[in-house]
Design a protein around this motif. Structure first.
Motif, PDB file in Angstrom:
ATOM      1  N   ALA A 391     -40.674  37.369  -5.398  1.00 14.27           N
ATOM      2  CA  ALA A 391     -40.725  37.845  -6.469  1.00 14.27           C
ATOM      3  C   ALA A 391     -41.866  39.132  -6.669  1.00 14.27           C
ATOM      4  N   PHE A 392     -42.498  39.349  -5.876  1.00 14.78           N
ATOM      5  CA  PHE A 392     -42.796  41.238  -6.364  1.00 14.78           C
ATOM      6  C   PHE A 392     -42.494  42.042  -5.979  1.00 14.78           C
ATOM      7  N   GLY A 393     -41.269  41.785  -5.131  1.00 14.33           N
ATOM      8  CA  GLY A 393     -39.841  42.997  -4.545  1.00 14.33           C
ATOM      9  C   GLY A 393     -38.568  43.079  -6.138  1.00 14.33           C
ATOM     10  N   THR A 394     -38.978  41.497  -7.047  1.00 19.45           N
ATOM     11  CA  THR A 394     -38.195  41.554  -7.426  1.00 19.45           C
ATOM     12  C   THR A 394     -36.747  40.844  -6.615  1.00 19.45           C
ATOM     13  N   VAL A 395     -36.818  40.389  -6.103  1.00 16.10           N
ATOM     14  CA  VAL A 395     -35.688  40.307  -5.100  1.00 16.10           C
ATOM     15  C   VAL A 395     -34.558  38.477  -5.753  1.00 16.10           C
ATOM     16  N   GLY A 396     -35.455  37.614  -5.515  1.00 19.43           N
ATOM     17  CA  GLY A 396     -34.798  36.231  -5.902  1.00 19.43           C
ATOM     18  C   GLY A 396     -34.352  35.719  -4.804  1.00 19.43           C
ATOM     19  N   LEU A 397     -34.567  35.459  -4.026  1.00 22.70           N
ATOM     20  CA  LEU A 397     -33.890  35.416  -3.135  1.00 22.70           C
ATOM     21  C   LEU A 397     -35.333  33.681  -2.571  1.00 22.70           C
ATOM     22  N   THR A 398     -35.094  32.723  -2.540  1.00 21.87           N
ATOM     23  CA  THR A 398     -36.252  31.846  -2.483  1.00 21.87           C
ATOM     24  C   THR A 398     -35.464  30.563  -0.886  1.00 21.87           C
ATOM     25  N   LEU A 399     -36.243  30.276  -0.464  1.00 23.75           N
ATOM     26  CA  LEU A 399     -36.273  29.003   0.409  1.00 23.75           C
ATOM     27  C   LEU A 399     -35.577  27.762  -0.260  1.00 23.75           C
ATOM     28  N   GLY A 400     -36.257  28.113  -1.698  1.00 25.03           N
ATOM     29  CA  GLY A 400     -35.528  26.705  -2.387  1.00 25.03           C
ATOM     30  C   GLY A 400     -37.057  26.025  -3.247  1.00 25.03           C
TER      31      GLY A 400
END
Length: 450
Positions: A391-400
């Motif tokens: 969220a901080f890095g505005t990445v959008g990867l998630t572990l679900g």
């Protein structure tokens, strides 16, 4: 207090923060309406605002699947928010001013300078013109290539729509995709793990969007000038280094993991490792199941996400230049040197202090949000740290865990995305009082370090 409500006296950081906040609130209101959902029903406002935040802050974390939950009008709103958030609302305002042949005022130039993270106003409008031209051209080319590829998998009209949506999403480093409408929510690009065209076009869009518009302009003018600025040299060298190191580390850690690289051939292993090294640069798309990665790989991905993209780009994180300055400071100290020297240029001390400030503020934010979420969310610590850093890095990867966040969790992650997009330092300048230059200096003191 009066100056706070007097917009004409607002500082550029405060205007940027307020502008982004208004876009998010309006976007959330539109997305909460029945016409924006595929089911024709109202969407809970917290989920609508979360989606508007993740789109405007070009992050990619979603509490509802984009492809299956939202209608076509809803998806178009999301794509518009991504474009506004990626290029910046001031950039888009400048585009309309240029089209209408209106003069760009000094105040507007100051805001553009802040938005593009420039050190001076010189040539700022010319840079904005290039930003708009390069962005739209790259998105169009990427959209056409995607449309050609996906025309083999779906009707031509839908392939064109998918091509343009994902070109905008990936170039702006949002990583939001529509493939969940094919029956499996939150699937991202996992079905294209072995597809060279989809992988390469996506990575090129992510990299070009992540290196920053200043560097893009420098590269385009290289044939004329025959030189690159120090900023461009630092960004390109550090970006290349992080991608190369990331590819090797992911390849080594996941080589024998049957749930990720283990089931792929050699070409697929290299391509997937390369893609997973590029995407933490604030993109958010993935071709491997991130939850199946080994914890060592997940933690390494967290480090890449924290570093993020480059200044003046569509991405977040502390930025590659900040990380380079930190590395330079360590090397200079270990060698007993007084100055940080990069490509035969000495860095000013204010640049070093700014890099340290950004890093400490960012680290403090990630630590604080992770600690709170560890209390409110019943999830493994690595998943919470991963989510917060993403969220901080505005990445959008998630572990679900994004769809399962509590109300407090959704609000915290939304605020973290907002802070990550604008930058902790910009927020501090916007919310803090104006500081006046001190007329005196205190005597020097000595403390023991280390």
């Amino acid at each position: 207090m009066k100056s706070f409500f007097n917009v004409s006296k607002w500082s550029p950081p405060r205007i940027l923060v307020t502008g982004f906040a208004l876009i998010i609130l309006v976007g959330g209101l539109l997305l909460s309406m029945p016409f924006a959902s595929a089911a024709g029903e109202f969407t809970p406002y917290i989920d609508a605002v979360f989606t508007a935040t993740t789109a405007t802050c070009v992050t990619g974390l979603v509490t509802v699947d984009t492809g299956s939950h939202w209608s076509v009008p809803g998806q178009v709103i999301i794509m518009t928010l991504i474009q506004l958030g990626g290029l910046g609302f001031m950039t888009m305002s400048t585009l309309f001013a240029i089209v209408l042949r209106k003069r760009i005022s000094l105040r507007e130039r100051l805001i553009l300078q802040e938005a593009m993270n420039q050190t001076s106003m010189e040539g700022i409008v010319r840079l904005i013109r290039k930003v708009i031209l390069y962005s739209l051209t790259i998105e169009f080319v990427g959209g056409v290539l995607f449309a050609i590829r996906w025309s083999f998998d779906m009707p031509l009209g839908k392939a064109i729509y998918f091509g343009m949506f994902h070109a905008v999403s990936f170039f702006n480093n949002a990583g939001i995709d529509l493939f969940g409408q094919f029956g499996v929510p939150y699937i991202s690009l996992t079905q294209y793990v072995n597809d060279p065209l989809v992988n390469i076009v996506t990575m090129l869009l992510i990299i070009t969007g992540g290196i920053g518009f200043i560097v893009m302009a420098d590269i385009m003018e290289y044939r004329t000038n025959k030189r690159l600025s120090l900023h461009s040299k630092v960004v390109l060298s550090m970006t290349g280094t992080l991608i190369a190191v990331g590819t090797v580390v992911i390849f080594v850690f996941e080589f024998s993991n049957s749930k990720t690289l283990g089931s792929l051939d050699w070409g697929g292993k290299i391509l997937a490792s390369f893609f997973q090294s590029v995407t933490p640069r604030t993109a958010g798309a993935n071709t491997l199941d991130l939850a199946s990665l080994r914890q060592a790989t997940q933690f390494f991905t967290i480090i890449l996400m924290f570093i993020g993209a480059s200044p003046g780009s569509t991405g977040g994180g502390i930025k590659t230049t900040t990380f380079t300055v930190l590395i330079g400071a360590v090397v200079a100290m270990m060698r007993g040197k007084e100055d940080i020297v990069l490509f035969r240029y000495r860095l000013a001390r204010e640049r070093i202090f700014k890099a340290l400030t950004i890093t400490m503020l960012s680290l403090s934010l990630v630590i604080f949000v992770t600690m709170v979420l560890s209390t409110t969310e019943d999830k493994a610590f690595i998943k919470i740290l991963f989510e917060t850093t993403s969220a901080f890095g505005t990445v959008g990867l998630t572990l679900g865990i994004t769809p399962e966040l509590s109300l407090i969790g959704k609000i915290l992650i939304s605020l973290t995305m907002f802070a990550g997009r604008l930058g902790p330092l910009t927020l501090a300048y916007a919310l803090g009082p104006r500081t006046e230059k001190e007329l005196y200096r205190h005597p020097e003191g000595k403390i023991t370090i280390g």
